[in-house]
Design a protein around this motif. Structure first.
Motif, PDB file in Angstrom:
ATOM      1  N   GLU A  46      51.015 -25.327  88.990  1.00 36.79           N
ATOM      2  CA  GLU A  46      49.572 -25.375  89.117  1.00 36.79           C
ATOM      3  C   GLU A  46      48.922 -24.326  88.221  1.00 36.79           C
ATOM      4  N   VAL A  48      46.275 -21.408  87.419  1.00 41.56           N
ATOM      5  CA  VAL A  48      45.641 -20.387  88.253  1.00 41.56           C
ATOM      6  C   VAL A  48      44.486 -19.676  87.549  1.00 41.56           C
ATOM      7  N   ASP A  61      40.346 -21.726  92.814  1.00 44.62           N
ATOM      8  CA  ASP A  61      39.713 -21.216  94.030  1.00 44.62           C
ATOM      9  C   ASP A  61      40.676 -20.412  94.894  1.00 44.62           C
ATOM     10  N   SER A  62      41.937 -20.796  94.873  1.00 45.39           N
ATOM     11  CA  SER A  62      42.923 -20.155  95.750  1.00 45.39           C
ATOM     12  C   SER A  62      43.221 -18.715  95.359  1.00 45.39           C
ATOM     13  N   VAL A  63      42.833 -18.318  94.145  1.00 39.39           N
ATOM     14  CA  VAL A  63      43.172 -16.965  93.687  1.00 39.39           C
ATOM     15  C   VAL A  63      41.949 -16.122  93.346  1.00 39.39           C
ATOM     16  N   GLU A  88      52.536 -16.386  99.848  1.00 32.61           N
ATOM     17  CA  GLU A  88      52.312 -17.680  99.195  1.00 32.61           C
ATOM     18  C   GLU A  88      52.081 -17.555  97.685  1.00 32.61           C
ATOM     19  N   ASP A  89      51.982 -16.336  97.185  1.00 33.25           N
ATOM     20  CA  ASP A  89      51.924 -16.134  95.736  1.00 33.25           C
ATOM     21  C   ASP A  89      53.313 -16.171  95.103  1.00 33.25           C
TER      22      ASP A  89
END
Length: 118
Positions: A46, A48, A61-63, A88-89
């Motif tokens: 994905e 980032v 958005d997740s980071v 989860e990273d």
């Protein structure tokens, strides 16, 4: 030969920080946006973060708020600082030149493994 080599990964505790480096060679670094991607175990790779030629950046958005991308054109190197690491990273992190839609422009090099322990 175009090469982008990610480095700087390691084993860190949750809450810690890391700075990843992406050393580029074989092309005019200043002319390309650079993106960071990651692939967690059992998951698809994905996107980032990306940084444009002019220095503007955008993030998944997740980071957002924990990842910072920057570049040093004098060193042909891009960086990814990761703060407040979470389990989860955990993933292999890769860098690549990207287009305006953050799609990778070349083949993948060797990534760098980040493992976050809880």
């Amino acid at each position: 030969e175009v090469q982008l080599q990610a480095s700087g990964g390691g084993l860190v505790q949750a809450g810690g920080s890391l700075r990843l480096s992406c050393a580029a060679s074989g092309f005019t670094f200043d002319d390309y946006a650079i993106g960071w991607f990651r692939q967690a175990p059992g998951k698809q790779r994905e996107w980032v973060a990306s940084i444009r030629v002019g220095g503007s950046s955008n993030y998944a958005d997740s980071v957002k708020g924990r990842f910072t991308i920057f570049r040093d054109n004098s060193k042909n190197t891009a960086y990814l600082r990761i703060d407040s690491l979470k389990p989860e990273d955990t993933a292999v992190y890769y860098c690549q030149a990207v287009d305006l839609s953050n799609r990778p422009l070349g083949s993948w090099g060797q990534g760098t493994l980040v493992t976050v322990s809880s």
